[in-house]
Design an enzyme around this catalytic site. Structure first.
Site, PDB file in Angstrom:
ATOM      1  NE  ARG A   1      19.833  24.206  56.786  1.00  0.00           N
ATOM      2  CZ  ARG A   1      20.278  24.679  57.958  1.00  0.00           C
ATOM      3  NH1 ARG A   1      20.256  23.938  59.025  1.00  0.00           N
ATOM      4  NH2 ARG A   1      20.741  25.918  58.042  1.00  0.00           N
TER       5      ARG A   1
ATOM      6  NE  ARG B   1      26.598  33.172  62.276  1.00  0.00           N
ATOM      7  CZ  ARG B   1      25.680  32.253  62.036  1.00  0.00           C
ATOM      8  NH1 ARG B   1      24.874  31.856  63.009  1.00  0.00           N
ATOM      9  NH2 ARG B   1      25.548  31.720  60.843  1.00  0.00           N
TER      10      ARG B   1
ATOM     11  NE  ARG C   1      24.788  29.839  55.396  1.00  0.00           N
ATOM     12  CZ  ARG C   1      25.204  30.537  56.437  1.00  0.00           C
ATOM     13  NH1 ARG C   1      26.190  31.410  56.299  1.00  0.00           N
ATOM     14  NH2 ARG C   1      24.656  30.367  57.616  1.00  0.00           N
TER      15      ARG C   1
ATOM     16  NE  ARG D   1      28.632  29.291  60.699  1.00  0.00           N
ATOM     17  CZ  ARG D   1      27.339  29.037  60.874  1.00  0.00           C
ATOM     18  NH1 ARG D   1      26.831  29.088  62.099  1.00  0.00           N
ATOM     19  NH2 ARG D   1      26.580  28.732  59.858  1.00  0.00           N
TER      20      ARG D   1
ATOM     21  CE  LYS E   1      18.110  27.372  61.412  1.00  0.00           C
ATOM     22  NZ  LYS E   1      18.364  28.510  60.500  1.00  0.00           N
TER      23      LYS E   1
HETATM   24  P1  B4P Z   1      21.897  32.215  64.672  1.00  0.00           P
HETATM   25  O1  B4P Z   1      20.996  31.965  65.827  1.00  0.00           O
HETATM   26  O2  B4P Z   1      23.318  31.772  64.844  1.00  0.00           O
HETATM   27  O3  B4P Z   1      21.375  31.619  63.287  1.00  0.00           O
HETATM   28  P2  B4P Z   1      20.907  30.187  62.795  1.00  0.00           P
HETATM   29  O4  B4P Z   1      19.528  30.391  62.300  1.00  0.00           O
HETATM   30  O5  B4P Z   1      21.100  29.157  63.863  1.00  0.00           O
HETATM   31  O6  B4P Z   1      22.027  29.900  61.681  1.00  0.00           O
HETATM   32  P3  B4P Z   1      22.377  29.051  60.409  1.00  0.00           P
HETATM   33  O7  B4P Z   1      21.149  28.643  59.670  1.00  0.00           O
HETATM   34  O8  B4P Z   1      23.348  29.912  59.707  1.00  0.00           O
HETATM   35  O9  B4P Z   1      23.219  27.811  60.825  1.00  0.00           O
HETATM   36  P4  B4P Z   1      23.258  26.242  60.800  1.00  0.00           P
HETATM   37  O10 B4P Z   1      24.340  25.953  61.741  1.00  0.00           O
HETATM   38  O11 B4P Z   1      21.925  25.629  61.081  1.00  0.00           O
HETATM   39  O12 B4P Z   1      21.835  33.769  64.382  1.00  0.00           O
HETATM   40  C1  B4P Z   1      22.641  34.382  63.389  1.00  0.00           C
HETATM   41  C2  B4P Z   1      23.217  35.682  63.902  1.00  0.00           C
HETATM   42  O13 B4P Z   1      22.184  36.612  64.174  1.00  0.00           O
HETATM   43  C3  B4P Z   1      23.997  35.536  65.202  1.00  0.00           C
HETATM   44  O14 B4P Z   1      25.156  36.321  65.121  1.00  0.00           O
HETATM   45  C4  B4P Z   1      23.062  36.101  66.268  1.00  0.00           C
HETATM   46  O15 B4P Z   1      23.766  36.708  67.330  1.00  0.00           O
HETATM   47  C5  B4P Z   1      22.276  37.138  65.496  1.00  0.00           C
HETATM   48  N1  B4P Z   1      20.903  37.294  65.981  1.00  0.00           N
HETATM   49  C6  B4P Z   1      20.078  36.296  66.396  1.00  0.00           C
HETATM   50  N2  B4P Z   1      18.885  36.805  66.755  1.00  0.00           N
HETATM   51  C7  B4P Z   1      18.957  38.172  66.539  1.00  0.00           C
HETATM   52  C8  B4P Z   1      18.039  39.259  66.720  1.00  0.00           C
HETATM   53  N3  B4P Z   1      16.803  39.062  67.199  1.00  0.00           N
HETATM   54  N4  B4P Z   1      18.456  40.504  66.379  1.00  0.00           N
HETATM   55  C9  B4P Z   1      19.703  40.709  65.901  1.00  0.00           C
HETATM   56  N5  B4P Z   1      20.621  39.718  65.730  1.00  0.00           N
HETATM   57  C10 B4P Z   1      20.257  38.464  66.044  1.00  0.00           C
HETATM   58  O16 B4P Z   1      23.658  25.769  59.305  1.00  0.00           O
HETATM   59  C11 B4P Z   1      24.944  25.961  58.728  1.00  0.00           C
HETATM   60  C12 B4P Z   1      25.164  25.047  57.502  1.00  0.00           C
HETATM   61  O17 B4P Z   1      25.229  23.654  57.935  1.00  0.00           O
HETATM   62  C13 B4P Z   1      24.091  25.023  56.417  1.00  0.00           C
HETATM   63  O18 B4P Z   1      24.244  26.094  55.504  1.00  0.00           O
HETATM   64  C14 B4P Z   1      24.328  23.633  55.765  1.00  0.00           C
HETATM   65  O19 B4P Z   1      25.429  23.652  54.878  1.00  0.00           O
HETATM   66  C15 B4P Z   1      24.694  22.751  56.944  1.00  0.00           C
HETATM   67  N6  B4P Z   1      23.527  22.054  57.510  1.00  0.00           N
HETATM   68  C16 B4P Z   1      23.014  22.264  58.762  1.00  0.00           C
HETATM   69  N7  B4P Z   1      21.925  21.480  58.957  1.00  0.00           N
HETATM   70  C17 B4P Z   1      21.741  20.764  57.801  1.00  0.00           C
HETATM   71  C18 B4P Z   1      20.770  19.815  57.374  1.00  0.00           C
HETATM   72  N8  B4P Z   1      19.748  19.446  58.178  1.00  0.00           N
HETATM   73  N9  B4P Z   1      20.860  19.293  56.130  1.00  0.00           N
HETATM   74  C19 B4P Z   1      21.854  19.638  55.320  1.00  0.00           C
HETATM   75  N10 B4P Z   1      22.813  20.550  55.647  1.00  0.00           N
HETATM   76  C20 B4P Z   1      22.757  21.118  56.876  1.00  0.00           C
END
Ligand code: B4P
Length: 191
Positions: free
Chosen positions: A89, A128, A146, A134, A14
């Site tokens: 979420r 990552r 998670r 993190r 995302k």
């Molecule tokens: P990212 O792009 O970083 O992943 P994400 O989906 O954004 O991450 P996440 O769900 O963990 O984080 P969030 O901050 O929202 O990609 C992950 C990795 O994969 C990276 O290293 C990237 O380089 C690699 N990658 C990406 N695409 C790739 C591909 N095509 N091929 C190979 N590698 C690839 O949430 C973190 C925490 O915050 C939650 O657990 C929760 O505690 C809290 N939180 C956030 N929003 C909330 C909400 N609305 N309500 C309640 N809690 C919340």
């Protein structure tokens, strides 16, 4: 104006894809995860609270998260469309977002849901962890928590948008460029 929910399990890409979509479409990017992490870094009260949940792989409580998201969105009165990354979420967050946008005469144009296999999610987050610093990436048990929380509490949010005819599943496996092209085409197809 288009408002997009970018959805998917932890590590689905995302944040990665949001950066590319912002460059291409000029959306304002609101990532609840990024806002929480900025608060943790700034050692604010909100950051201390958020950290206690995030480090366990739990969701931060809805009331805090919804208020924070609305304050952040209100900080961009001239936005020509938002990309909501990691929000909503929970179903309560989705309902709150609908009410919030309705109050502004707006709505969600579409939910784009990145579909990625669980083994791939675990691999991406573990990788990552080598660079992100993190705490929630560093421990395989927290990564699994998670994913479990996503399946129990967040996956049902897709039904909220399915019911509105706004759900678009996007294959989230493969190269970052190919996935971006799929998302871009889906957004181009939204009214
Ligand atoms: P990212 O792009 O970083 O992943 P994400 O989906 O954004 O991450 P996440 O769900 O963990 O984080 P969030 O901050 O929202 O990609 C992950 C990795 O994969 C990276 O290293 C990237 O380089 C690699 N990658 C990406 N695409 C790739 C591909 N095509 N091929 C190979 N590698 C690839 O949430 C973190 C925490 O915050 C939650 O657990 C929760 O505690 C809290 N939180 C956030 N929003 C909330 C909400 N609305 N309500 C309640 N809690 C919340």
């Amino acid at each position: 104006m288009r408002n997009i929910v970018l959805f998917g399990p932890p590590g689905a890409g995302k944040g990665t894809q949001s950066a590319l979509l912002v460059d291409h479409f000029g959306f304002v990017h609101l990532s609840t995860g990024d806002i929480f992490r900025a608060n943790i870094k700034g050692q604010t009260e909100l950051g201390t609270l958020a950290k206690s949940y995030m480090d366990q792989g739990q969701l931060v409580p809805d009331d805090v998260t919804i208020r924070m998201l609305e304050d952040s969105a209100n900080g961009h009165p001239d936005a020509n469309g938002f990309i909501f990354d990691g929000f909503p979420r929970t179903t309560a967050q989705a309902e709150a977002l609908d009410r919030f946008l309705e109050g502004k005469g707006q709505s969600i144009s579409g939910m784009l849901a990145l579909e990625v296999e669980e083994d791939e999610l675990r691999d991406r987050l573990a990788k990552r962890a080598e660079t992100s610093g993190r705490a929630d990436d560093a421990d395989p048990a927290v990564i699994q928590k998670r994913i479990d929380v996503y399946n129990a509490e967040t996956a049902p949010v897709a039904e909220h948008y399915q019911g509105q005819g706004k759900y678009h599943g996007i294959a989230g496996m493969g190269s970052i460029e190919d996935i971006f092209a799929r998302l871009r085409d889906a957004i181009d197809g939204l009214a």
